[in-house]
Design a protein around this motif. Sequence first.
Motif, short mmCIF file in Angstrom:
data_model
loop_
_atom_site.label_atom_id
_atom_site.label_comp_id
_atom_site.label_asym_id
_atom_site.label_seq_id
_atom_site.Cartn_x
_atom_site.Cartn_y
_atom_site.Cartn_z
N LYS A 136 0.51 23.54 -9.17
CA LYS A 136 -0.09 22.01 -9.18
C LYS A 136 -1.95 22.57 -9.00
O LYS A 136 -2.81 21.85 -9.90
CB LYS A 136 0.17 21.27 -7.90
CG LYS A 136 1.61 20.80 -8.46
CD LYS A 136 1.88 19.05 -7.15
CE LYS A 136 2.85 19.08 -7.04
NZ LYS A 136 3.17 18.51 -5.82
N LYS A 137 -2.06 23.98 -7.85
CA LYS A 137 -3.55 24.23 -7.75
C LYS A 137 -4.06 25.10 -8.55
O LYS A 137 -5.03 24.95 -9.63
CB LYS A 137 -3.49 25.06 -6.48
CG LYS A 137 -4.69 25.72 -5.82
CD LYS A 137 -4.73 26.66 -5.52
CE LYS A 137 -3.44 25.24 -3.62
NZ LYS A 137 -3.99 26.67 -2.78
N ARG A 138 -3.01 25.66 -9.75
CA ARG A 138 -3.82 26.94 -10.17
C ARG A 138 -3.35 26.48 -11.81
O ARG A 138 -4.67 27.26 -13.11
CB ARG A 138 -3.30 28.33 -10.60
CG ARG A 138 -3.24 28.76 -8.55
CD ARG A 138 -2.81 30.39 -8.84
NE ARG A 138 -3.22 30.48 -7.34
CZ ARG A 138 -2.21 31.69 -6.98
NH1 ARG A 138 -2.03 32.81 -7.91
NH2 ARG A 138 -2.81 32.14 -5.71
N ILE A 139 -2.24 26.18 -12.06
CA ILE A 139 -1.78 25.98 -13.84
C ILE A 139 -3.37 25.74 -14.63
O ILE A 139 -3.39 26.23 -15.88
CB ILE A 139 -1.22 25.34 -14.30
CG1 ILE A 139 0.09 25.64 -15.52
CG2 ILE A 139 0.06 23.99 -13.36
CD1 ILE A 139 0.58 27.21 -15.54
N GLY A 140 -3.78 25.23 -14.49
CA GLY A 140 -4.62 23.55 -15.37
C GLY A 140 -6.09 24.67 -15.52
O GLY A 140 -6.17 25.15 -16.77
N GLN A 141 -5.70 26.56 -15.33
CA GLN A 141 -7.26 27.49 -15.33
C GLN A 141 -6.43 27.93 -16.45
O GLN A 141 -7.16 28.87 -17.24
CB GLN A 141 -6.68 28.59 -14.18
CG GLN A 141 -7.42 27.36 -12.72
CD GLN A 141 -7.30 28.03 -11.67
OE1 GLN A 141 -7.14 29.26 -11.40
NE2 GLN A 141 -7.64 28.20 -10.26
N ALA A 142 -5.55 28.16 -16.49
CA ALA A 142 -4.48 28.58 -17.59
C ALA A 142 -5.19 28.24 -19.30
O ALA A 142 -5.57 28.85 -20.21
CB ALA A 142 -3.41 29.12 -17.70
N PRO B 90 -3.91 32.72 -20.31
CA PRO B 90 -2.49 32.67 -19.74
C PRO B 90 -1.61 33.04 -18.64
O PRO B 90 -1.67 32.63 -17.91
CB PRO B 90 -2.45 31.89 -21.59
CG PRO B 90 -3.11 31.14 -21.72
CD PRO B 90 -4.66 32.51 -21.03
N ALA B 91 -2.22 34.35 -19.65
CA ALA B 91 -0.61 35.79 -18.99
C ALA B 91 -1.97 35.88 -17.18
O ALA B 91 -1.00 36.08 -16.53
CB ALA B 91 -1.52 36.73 -19.83
N GLY B 92 -3.11 35.79 -17.87
CA GLY B 92 -3.04 36.23 -15.91
C GLY B 92 -3.49 35.27 -15.26
O GLY B 92 -2.37 35.25 -13.75
N VAL B 93 -2.83 33.87 -15.53
CA VAL B 93 -2.76 33.12 -14.52
C VAL B 93 -1.39 32.87 -14.24
O VAL B 93 -1.05 32.37 -12.71
CB VAL B 93 -3.39 31.73 -14.68
CG1 VAL B 93 -2.40 30.60 -14.01
CG2 VAL B 93 -4.78 30.71 -15.17
N LEU B 94 -0.42 32.53 -15.31
CA LEU B 94 1.13 33.15 -14.83
C LEU B 94 0.93 34.78 -14.19
O LEU B 94 3.07 34.20 -12.80
CB LEU B 94 2.09 33.06 -16.40
CG LEU B 94 1.60 32.11 -16.76
CD1 LEU B 94 1.72 31.27 -18.94
CD2 LEU B 94 2.11 30.83 -15.73
N GLN C 78 -0.12 35.32 -11.62
CA GLN C 78 -0.92 35.38 -10.66
C GLN C 78 0.36 34.65 -9.51
O GLN C 78 0.43 34.59 -8.50
CB GLN C 78 -1.79 34.80 -10.62
CG GLN C 78 -3.38 35.40 -11.15
CD GLN C 78 -4.80 34.96 -10.73
OE1 GLN C 78 -5.14 33.47 -10.59
NE2 GLN C 78 -6.24 35.21 -10.98
N LEU C 79 0.57 33.44 -10.54
CA LEU C 79 1.75 32.23 -9.66
C LEU C 79 2.93 33.62 -10.09
O LEU C 79 3.70 33.05 -9.22
CB LEU C 79 2.16 31.65 -10.92
CG LEU C 79 0.33 29.91 -10.90
CD1 LEU C 79 0.86 29.81 -12.21
CD2 LEU C 79 0.91 29.24 -9.45
#
Length: 425
Positions: free
Chosen positions: A392-398, A405-409, A411-412
């Motif tokens: 919820k906190k991070r996925i919008g940044q992707a 997208p690769a970086g955010v995913l 991190q998750l």
Amino acid sequence: MRRRAGKSGTIAVVAALSMTAVLAGCGVTGGSGDVTLTLVAADYGDSAANSSRKYWDALVDAYEKDHPGVTVEVTVHSWNDVDREVKKLVDAGKAPDMAQIGAYADYADEDLLHPAGDVLSIPVQADFVPQLADAGEVRGVQYGMPFASSTRLLFYNKTLFAEAGISAPTTWAELAKDAEALKADGVKYPYALPLGPEEAQAETMQWLLSGGGGYTGTATGYSLDSTENVHTFTWLKNELVGKGLTGPVAPGRLNRADAFAAFAAGQVGMLNGHPSLMKTAAKKGVKFGMVPMPGLDGPTKVSMGVADWMTAFKRNGHAEQIKDFLNFVYSEENVLDFSREYDLLPVTNSASQTMTAASRDADLKPFLDQLPVSELYPVGRTSWAAVSAEVKKRIGQAVQPGGSPAGVLGQLQTTATTTESGTRD
């Protein structure tokens, strides 16, 4: 499942007490004296007129009439508060006998819950829809008893589609093409992509499934940064968000409730929705259609399913009385009454079969058809609550400009792996 929040309140429906009464027809007594069962439940209503308090009031009244040795006290909280209120009670050593809430794995992991087999008859437990029953398990034992469920479909505004000369999409490419036509016609949100903090984990999961991925790749591990998932969010970023096809609000700041409200206002061409959106849109006069979520090469074969859970706590030692009451709660008649009142899918096979065949429930049939091929959140993992919060906190940044997208995913995935490892220690 994101639910409509109502006001908090308490119901205490007290039947005439009898110190020596035998519970009618069930072979269950109050033991050496009368028994009071406590239940904390969530409110599915969107106003005082259809508050869940009324549902429980009627159900408890009917139960107590035939069970004079048992009093059932039900406290109803909004979905904004219910999980927190139950946790307060548990932390204070005052766990209720039952709680109808959004998660159960932490309590099961702490050995605070009765297994479902201890508080349901064999026929009642066997009647649960298999996908929902399986999702209620921790290490192969069912603790979460599904209470309400829903699936997701792609809603589209028939009027806007007709004006743009387009038809409902079946693939990602068709969805993007339709969104371009809607944008050219001046539609505010050609495709509404709510990746805001309210319910980003749901929109994310639906898209991951449509791309052949998902949250979990194995029975014990997460797969957030899989090749399929990275491809899905790269496509979203480049083909929808980057081309201005998701509306004026950045996906990371758009919440599900706001997207639903915009659809009901006629401002959205397409979005993923659950059954309650039908009533909301119909009230506003929106003519809409519903189709399975488009996938890479055709309609998605696996839909997202969501369930809320009934749990039974051990603390008060009322397993026998809880079992008798829950068998009543899960009767076909009561499951149908609840599902029809709140536009939700029944959690039992018997009620699902009845609803599928009933003309009065025809509008829910497309959602029912998705349930057997649905996949639920990994709620049986104690790590899921923390992972969901991070999504919820991070996925919008992707999908934001300059986002990776690769970086955010990635991190998750790191967060998920660390959290999962911590819950096993």
